[in-house]
Design a protein around this motif. Sequence first.
Motif, mmCIF file in Angstrom:
data_model
loop_
_atom_site.group_PDB
_atom_site.id
_atom_site.type_symbol
_atom_site.label_atom_id
_atom_site.label_comp_id
_atom_site.label_asym_id
_atom_site.label_seq_id
_atom_site.Cartn_x
_atom_site.Cartn_y
_atom_site.Cartn_z
ATOM 1 N N ILE A 66 0.874 -1.170 0.000
ATOM 2 C CA ILE A 66 0.000 0.000 0.000
ATOM 3 C C ILE A 66 0.915 1.224 0.000
ATOM 4 O O ILE A 66 1.641 1.472 0.961
ATOM 5 C CB ILE A 66 -0.944 0.009 1.227
ATOM 6 N N GLU A 67 0.908 1.931 -1.131
ATOM 7 C CA GLU A 67 1.792 3.094 -1.258
ATOM 8 C C GLU A 67 1.359 4.211 -0.314
ATOM 9 O O GLU A 67 2.186 4.926 0.233
ATOM 10 C CB GLU A 67 1.775 3.618 -2.704
ATOM 11 N N ALA A 68 0.045 4.369 -0.156
ATOM 12 C CA ALA A 68 -0.465 5.388 0.764
ATOM 13 C C ALA A 68 -1.813 4.921 1.297
ATOM 14 O O ALA A 68 -2.660 4.485 0.523
ATOM 15 C CB ALA A 68 -0.610 6.734 0.067
ATOM 16 N N LEU A 69 -1.957 4.998 2.610
ATOM 17 C CA LEU A 69 -3.257 4.735 3.233
ATOM 18 C C LEU A 69 -3.738 6.078 3.771
ATOM 19 O O LEU A 69 -3.039 6.710 4.569
ATOM 20 C CB LEU A 69 -3.119 3.729 4.373
ATOM 21 N N ILE A 70 -4.890 6.499 3.275
ATOM 22 C CA ILE A 70 -5.364 7.843 3.598
ATOM 23 C C ILE A 70 -6.709 7.753 4.294
ATOM 24 O O ILE A 70 -7.636 7.125 3.784
ATOM 25 C CB ILE A 70 -5.497 8.672 2.303
ATOM 26 N N VAL A 71 -6.803 8.362 5.452
ATOM 27 C CA VAL A 71 -8.090 8.452 6.131
ATOM 28 C C VAL A 71 -8.553 9.891 5.958
ATOM 29 O O VAL A 71 -7.998 10.812 6.549
ATOM 30 C CB VAL A 71 -7.974 8.097 7.628
ATOM 31 N N SER A 72 -9.560 10.062 5.110
ATOM 32 C CA SER A 72 -9.956 11.427 4.742
ATOM 33 C C SER A 72 -10.983 12.012 5.700
ATOM 34 O O SER A 72 -11.311 13.188 5.624
ATOM 35 C CB SER A 72 -10.506 11.443 3.313
ATOM 36 N N HIS A 73 -11.487 11.163 6.599
ATOM 37 C CA HIS A 73 -12.573 11.598 7.482
ATOM 38 C C HIS A 73 -12.645 10.574 8.609
ATOM 39 O O HIS A 73 -12.566 9.379 8.352
ATOM 40 C CB HIS A 73 -13.864 11.610 6.658
ATOM 41 N N ASN A 74 -12.793 11.053 9.854
ATOM 42 C CA ASN A 74 -12.717 10.123 10.981
ATOM 43 C C ASN A 74 -14.059 9.642 11.511
ATOM 44 O O ASN A 74 -14.132 9.141 12.633
ATOM 45 C CB ASN A 74 -11.906 10.756 12.111
ATOM 46 N N ASP A 75 -15.133 9.803 10.764
ATOM 47 C CA ASP A 75 -16.388 9.176 11.168
ATOM 48 C C ASP A 75 -16.291 7.688 10.824
ATOM 49 O O ASP A 75 -15.615 7.301 9.869
ATOM 50 C CB ASP A 75 -17.588 9.831 10.466
ATOM 51 N N SER A 76 -16.995 6.859 11.595
ATOM 52 C CA SER A 76 -16.733 5.416 11.514
ATOM 53 C C SER A 76 -17.184 4.789 10.190
ATOM 54 O O SER A 76 -16.738 3.699 9.843
ATOM 55 C CB SER A 76 -17.384 4.684 12.685
ATOM 56 N N ASP A 77 -18.054 5.469 9.430
ATOM 57 C CA ASP A 77 -18.431 4.896 8.130
ATOM 58 C C ASP A 77 -17.292 5.022 7.115
ATOM 59 O O ASP A 77 -17.359 4.473 6.026
ATOM 60 C CB ASP A 77 -19.729 5.527 7.596
#
Length: 364
Positions: A66-77
């Motif tokens: 995985i070159e980049a793992l991005i969490v764009s928003h921290n709501d659980s959905d």
Amino acid sequence: MGLVRGFSEVVSRSEQPACECWFLDVGQGTSNVVLLGKGRAIVIDCGPRGSEQTIQLLTREHIHTIEALIVSHNDSDHDYNVGQVLHQYRKATRRIFFLQDRAVHNSMPTTFGVLKRSADGDFPSPERLETNAGTAKKLFSQDGVVLSILYPDLMANLEAQGAGRSNQTSAVLRLTCGGRRVVFSGDATIEAWEWLARKLPEAKPLLCDIMTIPHHGGTISDSQAGEATYQRRLYTDLIQPEFGIVSVGTINPYGHPSVAAIRALRDTGVTVLCTQMTQRCCGDLEAIRSSRGVFSMPSRSTETPSTTCSQKSRHVACFGSIVAEISESHVKIANLKRHEQAMEAFSKSTSFNPLCRPGNSASA
Ligand SMILES: [Zn+2]
Ligand SMILES: [Zn+2]
């Protein structure tokens, strides 16, 4: 390069696709994966509780990095399964990007867990998902595929946190390949798009081939009275996609996608593609379930009845997971014709009246 599997309408072109964008059917939530070829991928959000599609796709495609793992928003959905993905790829994730958008201890359990394990040396150190005012900041760039963050910057993030609205901080990302563009919107609100129009010189309106429709087609403002106006303004003045992808679950308590959003999209000529069908699209979802969607792909929609304890249908595919082949000169959505033909055939049924079609009275 191991791409274009699962395509039913592959055309022979001299130009190889540079990447495939997967908009996974995870039910009510979001997970997008960019397959880069040679066993590499970028993951943007990982889907809600109970969804396994992100991991299923990575496994099926033999992704080793995985070159980049991005969490764009921290709501659980969006972030529920980040731990699961990182656990499987703990030695194989190059970069992790997190949005710092709220106090982490109690309200951000997933993020906090990951941050702690990073500190313990299990994962690479997460980097802040933030841009600098008025610029698009590159997160990944290789072989002509560039992924950038457009929003928020530090000030926009702090302002949104001050307003106490978690969706207002949701990141906006853009993937470019030659002249082709895909915009990932997370749950971004009207403030994000207005900010972009002010700060990014080339961004009024922001042109793109594909856009994930923000907030699963739900509200983008705090104003009930102004919502329809904001939705119209968004797709008229601020962004103009050719395809709008709505990642939505059949049974969601929020009424996503909203009539206002779908109407605004339709009025500006955007082709709307939803992962799942909702009650507003069809009165008898079980009657059409078995023939919807493309189930050879990782998809949360099922072919057999799946209901809640109150017997309400859930996970009925509209398009199911959506895959776009991206090269410098073209964007091609797999199975698009097949989907359109199926919609056409179904529109003869009286209980079938999808929100995205002109005949639907709710959106007329
Ligand atoms: Zn949200
Ligand atoms: Zn969401």
